[in-house]
Design a protein around this motif. Structure first.
Motif, short mmCIF file in Angstrom:
data_model
loop_
_atom_site.label_atom_id
_atom_site.label_comp_id
_atom_site.label_asym_id
_atom_site.label_seq_id
_atom_site.Cartn_x
_atom_site.Cartn_y
_atom_site.Cartn_z
N ILE A 86 6.14 3.96 -4.58
CA ILE A 86 5.49 5.26 -4.86
C ILE A 86 6.49 6.21 -5.53
O ILE A 86 6.12 7.03 -6.36
CB ILE A 86 4.92 5.87 -3.55
N ILE A 144 4.45 3.72 2.20
CA ILE A 144 3.63 3.23 3.31
C ILE A 144 2.25 2.89 2.79
O ILE A 144 1.61 3.71 2.13
CB ILE A 144 3.59 4.31 4.43
N ASP A 184 7.67 14.37 -5.53
CA ASP A 184 7.69 15.43 -4.52
C ASP A 184 8.64 15.08 -3.38
O ASP A 184 8.71 13.92 -2.97
CB ASP A 184 6.31 15.63 -3.89
N VAL A 204 12.25 10.23 2.70
CA VAL A 204 10.83 10.53 2.45
C VAL A 204 9.97 9.36 2.88
O VAL A 204 10.28 8.21 2.55
CB VAL A 204 10.59 10.81 0.95
N LEU A 205 8.93 9.64 3.61
CA LEU A 205 7.90 8.63 3.93
C LEU A 205 6.65 8.99 3.14
O LEU A 205 6.02 10.01 3.41
CB LEU A 205 7.59 8.63 5.43
N TYR A 206 6.35 8.18 2.13
CA TYR A 206 5.16 8.39 1.31
C TYR A 206 4.02 7.53 1.84
O TYR A 206 4.19 6.32 1.98
CB TYR A 206 5.41 7.96 -0.13
N THR A 207 2.89 8.13 2.11
CA THR A 207 1.75 7.34 2.57
C THR A 207 0.64 7.31 1.52
O THR A 207 0.16 8.36 1.08
CB THR A 207 1.19 7.89 3.89
N GLN A 208 0.27 6.11 1.14
CA GLN A 208 -0.83 5.92 0.20
C GLN A 208 -2.12 5.78 1.00
O GLN A 208 -2.21 4.93 1.88
CB GLN A 208 -0.58 4.64 -0.61
N VAL A 266 -1.71 10.52 -2.16
CA VAL A 266 -0.42 10.29 -1.48
C VAL A 266 0.02 11.54 -0.72
O VAL A 266 0.04 12.63 -1.29
CB VAL A 266 0.68 9.88 -2.49
N TYR A 275 3.26 13.00 1.95
CA TYR A 275 4.64 12.63 2.30
C TYR A 275 5.14 13.50 3.43
O TYR A 275 4.69 14.61 3.64
CB TYR A 275 5.57 12.73 1.09
N LYS A 276 6.08 12.96 4.18
CA LYS A 276 6.83 13.78 5.12
C LYS A 276 8.26 13.29 5.18
O LYS A 276 8.59 12.20 4.71
CB LYS A 276 6.18 13.79 6.49
N SER A 278 1.22 15.38 -1.73
CA SER A 278 2.10 15.21 -2.90
C SER A 278 1.33 15.55 -4.17
O SER A 278 0.14 15.90 -4.13
CB SER A 278 2.61 13.77 -2.96
N GLY A 319 16.21 5.73 1.45
CA GLY A 319 15.87 7.12 1.17
C GLY A 319 14.39 7.41 1.03
O GLY A 319 13.93 8.51 1.33
N ILE A 344 10.45 5.60 1.64
CA ILE A 344 9.67 4.46 2.12
C ILE A 344 8.23 4.67 1.69
O ILE A 344 7.62 5.70 1.99
CB ILE A 344 9.70 4.33 3.65
#
Lengths: 476, 476
Positions: B426, B421, B432, A461-465, A121, A123-124, A116, B417, B419
């Motif tokens: 975020i 993680i 993005d 959207v799955l955002y990973t920190q 971060v 995302y997928k 991102s 919509g 999430i």
């Protein structure tokens, strides 16, 4: 099935070749719809959990069964009064499955993690299909047009309820029988019978709705969708213009326009319904068009002969006649055709060429849905563009010019979703590419191209920190 | 301006730091809206004819002027009672323009001819922007949130009318003054003043509408859009849950949850409003959360100090109080905070941690929009997923687990919509990726990622036939 407070209405259907009301059926009641949708919701997770290839494999089995069922074919032939188009409608399922599989494989392959704009971060996307999609179809291509929504929806992983038009209900029962032979599909796909009321009931219980039909009904459907807070994908009417420039060949263009206007008896959204031709070639074009028109034959008495079938919806005959009457009263001249013919109880009309028309006439402003070809001349191409755009519709259009470059220059100024260049009505057989509608011809995401399947997903959207997370900072 | 039959209503705005109604302004009347939209329609073709780089250049000039205007900043500070967030809101325009330029360049570069499925037909897309887009904004980030729609719409080539919330109207006049210094932009962008009625009037005259606000109003807006047959892009409320697993670190997660719940005084769509934590770490988490909460300070009396600002919309205080009262009556325990504080006429509330809550309580079902953190424990993660999904909202959510893999496994089952993680909220700072909404949290195309700009175009297909065209064949 029926309960005391769920009296299913009995509806009747007219045979377009005999005029007889020879088929009666029960409209699916709202309680039954609720129960069907509940069943589909149960079946949908297993369907969505399959790979797109597995779903396509099951649909391919269905396509085989559909294309080899004589009972289904005969029912659709009776519904529409045409043999070759009915056969083509059923045959298309197989290629549609193949085409959507290719698109589906691309879409599902895109679920990879991306960096991102924030350095820590990634995302997928997760593609989450709507559980149950409703499809309400029209009577002009009763099976084919519902497939345009049904196949990508199923391929996306949704369950689907289809309500075809009450004008052409005979193919539903044999189709439902075939579906029952394929349990994996039957768990997520149901064809129900009914009219506008059934459609209204359906909207209340699905998560997204696809509609093909008139502008008038489409507006109501969009409003019902908003009341129920679901997305509506609607393709509505058209009044497709063609602009023919002075550099076009009058004979070639006459051949193209005739086919695009009279194919399926003009009962197609993308039928050419208005001709704007440069005055310098108008006479040559018109005389060739009349000459060719006079060679067109109806498919009566032999359904396997002739070029065009009956009017499927008898009320359409009144509309066509009122448009012609209105045009004549206002000074138009009918060069050929012009009469609703009755044969054995069915209604046909031959290609009807009109000149001396203008935009005061219904035949230039309202959808006619018959093989009527009104010709208007122009001298300045900007005038032709203005005339072509002077309409509430914006479905499709066409330009026939000296060459592609000239045609494209004009096409850029036309307010319609799909423009055929050096041909007419290409959208009837080429589904590639996304397209939207202008004005009142539709709403919602493109039903073609990648978006044609994407519209059945929520993109999540799955955002990973992966870095340090912030605490509360001084942002008063 | 005013005419006899267009009496513009006079509205008043409350100062969130003093409680005084110290600002009055005229709601733009419908006749004025009609005239503004007509002007924008005149200006739009020249704007659309520019390259996306040219449009970005003009927007960059605007961004410079916006970020250096002290008058504008002071007005927005008064509107919201916060200095740092107001300053950040204005500063974001510049990066947004840069981000959308990158996306825009990709989109416009895609207009090349492609081979269709028919061997003699190629196609390409023409991207036709809606002429005039309406944007209706909320009061929590009065400028920033309207930019999320405004910038991509302008970049796409549309003209835009923005109606910010009547709760925070002070920044509009200075913004309008700046716009007038940039004639190319002023011809296609206008900020108008008004309330819900003004918004309803606006919907009638634009070609597409973007709305950010409550679910209740969003439903009405969607219905008005359907009546006027225009697309609605709406992002509505949320009741964001976070699931914290037994493998998460209780102290780290307390820090994250606190920030995500109380930032902007909880007046953000993606604020965490429900905590589901594994019972084994609930105590450690809760005591750390209370400890950190007690360090949070309001930005009063010095606006440059403290962590959180006043409640912007005074009626929000009543909602928060009713949620807390309801929870207490039903057995919840307030561990810290819990009181609406009045200072100098403004209303503040400190972070409020609740335990012993359940889904019979408003604080677990309705959007609170304040720094309220209700904590519910679970023992089985499937139960936590069910609780998180037990809501009419589906905006966003978060999972804090032992690692990314564990968190993602849970995230896949959450109906929302976006999430986060291993972090929360975020989506507030990473735009993005496309995302849609679940349930009642929104409708229409993603406002983020490529679709965030594509939604302002009709995608028109130009099909070119380069082979022989067919005449009428035997398709009866």
């Amino acid at each position: 099935m029926n309960t005391a407070n769920n009296k299913n209405r009995i509806l009747q259907a007219r045979n377009p070749r005999t005029g007889e009301m020879d088929y009666s059926f029960e409209a699916t009641g709202e309680e039954e719809i609720i129960s069907i949708v509940a069943d589909l919701r149960k079946g949908q997770p297993a369907w969505a959990a399959m790979s797109v290839q597995e779903r396509a494999g099951i649909l391919a089995d269905w396509a085989d069964a559909v294309s080899s069922s004589d009972e289904l074919l005969q029912a659709l032939v009776t519904d529409t009064g045409r043999y070759f188009i009915a056969s083509a409608e059923l045959g298309r399922l197989s290629t549609m499955v193949q085409d959507w599989l290719k698109i589906g494989e691309t879409i599902f392959a895109e679920q990879i993690a991306k960096q991102s704009s924030a350095p820590t971060v990634t995302y997928k996307h997760q593609l989450v299909p709507f559980e149950v999609v409703g499809v309400i179809g029209p009577w002009n291509f009763p099976f084919l047009i519902t497939l345009i929504d049904l196949v990508p929806a199923l391929m996306a992983g949704s369950a689907v309820v289809v309500k075809p038009s009450e004008i052409t209900p005979r193919f539903i029962a044999p189709l439902q029988k075939i579906l029952e032979q394929i349990p994996a599909l039957n768990a997520v796909c149901r064809f129900i019978e009914g009219d506008g009321q059934t459609g209204q009931d359906l909207i209340k219980h699905v998560d997204a709705l696809c509609f093909t039909g008139s502008v008038k009904t489409g507006k109501i459907v969009y409003q019902s969708g908003a009341e129920n807070f679901i997305p509506i994908y609607a393709e509505l009417g058209g009044k497709d213009p063609v602009i023919i420039t002075e550099n076009a060949d009058p004979k070639d263009t006459a051949k193209i326009v005739l086919r695009a206007s009279v194919q399926a008896t003009g009962q197609a959204c993308q039928s050419i319904e208005r001709v704007y031709i440069h005055s310098s070639i108008a006479e040559a074009f018109t005389s060739e068009l009349v000459r060719l028109s006079e060679q067109v034959e109806i498919n009566y008495p032999d359904i396997y002969e002739g070029h065009i079938g009956p009017l499927i919806f008898d009320k359409q005959a009144d509309i066509i006649q009122s448009h012609l009457k209105d045009a004549e009263e206002k000074g138009a001249e009918i060069l050929c055709g012009g009469l609703i013919e009755q044969h054995g109880g069915g209604l046909w009309i031959l290609p009807t060429v009109l000149k001396n028309v203008d935009h005061s006439m219904l035949t230039m402003t309202d959808e006619t849905f018959g093989p009527i070809i009104p010709i208007m001349t122009y001298t300045d191409v900007n005038e032709a563009i203005q005339l072509a755009n002077d309409t509430q519709y914006g479905l499709s259009a066409a330009v026939l010019a000296g060459d592609r470059v000239e045609a494209e220059r004009i096409a850029m100024h036309l307010d319609a979703g799909a423009i055929s260049i050096q041909d007419c009505g290409i959208t009837a057989y080429v589904f590639d590419g996304e397209k939207n509608w202008f004005k009142y011809s539709g709403t919602g995401a493109s039903r073609m191209g990648q978006m044609g399947m994407v519209r059945f997903f929520r993109k999540k959207v799955l955002y990973t920190q992966s870095g340090e997370t912030q605490g509360i900072d001084a942002m008063g």
